[in-house]
Design a protein around this motif. Structure first.
Motif, mmCIF file in Angstrom:
data_model
loop_
_atom_site.group_PDB
_atom_site.id
_atom_site.type_symbol
_atom_site.label_atom_id
_atom_site.label_comp_id
_atom_site.label_asym_id
_atom_site.label_seq_id
_atom_site.Cartn_x
_atom_site.Cartn_y
_atom_site.Cartn_z
ATOM 1 N N GLY A 22 5.839 1.725 -0.508
ATOM 2 C CA GLY A 22 6.925 1.664 0.701
ATOM 3 C C GLY A 22 7.107 -0.165 1.382
ATOM 4 N N SER A 49 7.644 -0.943 4.001
ATOM 5 C CA SER A 49 7.568 -1.521 5.053
ATOM 6 C C SER A 49 5.837 -1.308 5.128
ATOM 7 C CB SER A 49 8.015 -0.118 5.880
ATOM 8 O OG SER A 49 7.292 1.337 5.530
ATOM 9 N N THR A 50 5.261 -1.290 3.836
ATOM 10 C CA THR A 50 3.706 -0.708 4.120
ATOM 11 C C THR A 50 3.044 -2.695 4.111
ATOM 12 O OG1 THR A 50 3.317 -0.527 1.574
ATOM 13 C CG2 THR A 50 3.415 0.878 3.117
ATOM 14 N N ARG A 105 10.132 11.312 13.018
ATOM 15 C CA ARG A 105 10.040 9.240 13.329
ATOM 16 C C ARG A 105 11.288 8.711 13.721
ATOM 17 N NH1 ARG A 105 9.345 6.600 7.466
ATOM 18 N NH2 ARG A 105 11.417 5.892 8.068
ATOM 19 N N ARG A 127 7.958 -2.586 12.763
ATOM 20 C CA ARG A 127 7.268 -1.165 12.258
ATOM 21 C C ARG A 127 8.379 -0.606 12.352
ATOM 22 N NH1 ARG A 127 1.543 -2.342 12.779
ATOM 23 N NH2 ARG A 127 0.889 -3.384 10.887
ATOM 24 N N ASN A 172 9.679 1.932 9.773
ATOM 25 C CA ASN A 172 9.131 3.213 9.468
ATOM 26 C C ASN A 172 8.039 2.995 10.827
ATOM 27 O OD1 ASN A 172 7.183 5.524 8.862
ATOM 28 N ND2 ASN A 172 6.561 4.332 6.847
ATOM 29 N N ARG A 195 4.068 3.961 10.882
ATOM 30 C CA ARG A 195 2.601 2.913 11.045
ATOM 31 C C ARG A 195 2.434 2.025 12.211
ATOM 32 N NH1 ARG A 195 2.937 4.876 6.947
ATOM 33 N NH2 ARG A 195 1.119 4.351 8.027
ATOM 34 N N ASP A 239 3.810 4.818 2.082
ATOM 35 C CA ASP A 239 4.362 5.501 3.112
ATOM 36 C C ASP A 239 4.562 7.154 1.956
ATOM 37 O OD1 ASP A 239 4.911 4.111 4.585
ATOM 38 O OD2 ASP A 239 6.950 2.506 3.489
#
Length: 438
Positions: free
Chosen positions: A55, A57-58, A195, A216, A220, A223, A279
């Motif tokens: 992912g 976003s990680t 979410r 974040r 996402n 997180r 993710d």
């Protein structure tokens, strides 16, 4: 310049290397009865394997993943200011975790064709992340991981958790001192709405959240539960909980997982804020902590039912976990437990009383080593006194003294270097005698 290891790496030497070997042996002992076989995937993969799987976003993808370029491609990137002109096969990364690479292999090699039995594999490999080096966090670290691909049943989730706890028991952990945390993260049917509720919560508290959490929230928002900023964590305590938003299927799946764990006598703590750091997780997630050890989580995992499809395969469920070797070793040390077995510690030094006994000492060494006994000897023409000093430095438990009088009587002398006692043992019985001392 004096050669030095790279920052955030360490050499596995002596007892640490033996502990890593012991962990791999424990994995085989626990996982084989469940039908798992060992696998190894490349330490270097195409970048997209991790970007798509883990992912964007990680923190792993955004901050920690090591990019790899050939010399020529590195020059291109410097000249052009980006890697946009490189082909996907030229955009590479060192493996930051094991699951994405295994799933790539499943897709590429069609390891779980339509109607086939699930794939059960485990691995023991180094991983690489560009983290700030600290206790229990290295840039090259080692993991034991397990992947079960093709099994949607909640029993698979539960059995993964059972194997994980059995594995810790095999390593020497007192399970009563571990904290097993579990949660469900929902699935594509119910997680989007959750979410959005978390995203709205973060923006409603924007003046209290750090800049990283605000970023974040756009990519996402889940997180934010992992934020290392203590104030952000306090604010997120009031955020909506995923367990309040689970659809009927996810709630039923989670209930069945817990029922199986209860039947197996596995103690757990439900933590509705547990989201894990990658993710690809769906539904069941879990993590193990050792309170007081000062190393954080020592392992965890969960279900990833959409990952095979993300990597280009047909929809195929999956579940697995990974255990960090270095953190597990630190936690065991904090609990006063050694992973080095008595067999590793046996150790024998064969000492010759003179040069004329050297060939006889060679024969004794050969016999002991063929019996599987770790054996050392003198290869520097030391005196008998010097040989005993070397044996003490090596930390062996026994010295076998090969002398003319003893050999004439068909014996050798065995000295216990801990108690300093000696005993004559028949030459042909020496290996059996020493093995009985373990």
């Amino acid at each position: 310049m004096r050669a030095q290891k790279a920052e955030g790496t360490r050499d596995l030497i002596g007892d640490e290397m033996r502990a890593w070997t012991r962990m791999q042996e424990a994995a085989a002992a626990v996982f084989h009865p469940y039908g798992f076989d060992e696998v190894e995937t490349p330490a270097i993969e195409q970048l997209d394997v991790f970007v798509h799987g883990i992912g964007e976003s990680t923190d792993v993808v955004r901050k920690e993943m090591f990019r790899v370029f050939s010399g020529a491609n590195y020059e291109r990137v410097l000249a052009e200011g980006s890697d946009a002109s490189l082909k996907p096969k030229q955009r590479l990364a060192l493996r930051p975790e094991g699951t994405a690479g295994v799933v790539r292999s499943v897709v590429e090699n069609n390891l779980v064709p339509q109607g086939a039995a699930p794939l059960k594999v485990y691995y023991a490999e180094p991983m690489f992340r560009g983290e700030r080096p600290q206790r229990g966090r290295l840039r090259q670290f080692h993991q034991i991981g397990l992947e079960w691909i093709g099994a949607p049943d909640p029993a698979a989730d539960a059995e993964c958790i059972i194997m994980l706890m059995d594995f810790y028991r095999e390593l020497g952990f007192d399970l009563s001192k571990l904290r097993l945390l579990i949660n469900s993260m929902g699935d594509p049917a119910c997680r989007p709405a959750y979410r959005e509720s978390v995203r709205s919560f973060i923006f409603d508290h924007a003046d209290e959240m750090c800049d990283e959490c605000l970023v974040r929230a756009k990519i996402n928002p889940l997180r934010a539960f992992d934020c290392k900023n203590e104030h952000c964590r306090e604010v997120m305590q009031a955020a909506p909980l995923v367990t309040e938003s689970l659809c009927e299927d996810c709630a039923s799946h989670y209930a069945e997982v817990k029922a199986y764990l209860d039947r197996a006598g596995i103690a757990y703590i439900e933590d509705p804020r547990l989201v894990r750091g990658l993710d690809y997780y769906t539904r069941t997630v879990f993590e193990v902590e050792v309170p007081g050890a000062g190393v954080g989580s020592i392992g965890g995992g969960g279900r990833y039912d959409g990952l095979v499809e993300i990597e280009g395969g047909r929809p195929t469920p999956g579940v697995g976990f990974a255990v960090g070797f270095e953190r597990a070793l630190l936690a065991l040390e904090a609990m006063g437990v050694s992973m080095v077995s008595p067999a590793d510690e046996l150790g024998v030094y064969v000492a010759a009383t003179g040069a004329d006994m050297r060939t006889h000492a060679f024969d004794v060494c050969l016999d002991l080593r063929r019996a599987g006994i770790r054996t050392e000897a003198d290869y520097q023409s030391r005196s008998l006194k010097g040989q005993f000093k070397q044996a003490d430095k090596l930390g062996v438990r026994f010295a076998v003294i090969v002398g003319e009088e003893e050999l004439a009587a068909g014996s050798v002398k065995v000295r216990n270097l801990t108690t300093r006692t000696e005993e004559l043992v028949a030459r042909e019985e020496i290996a059996a005698y020493l093995l009985a001392q373990v």
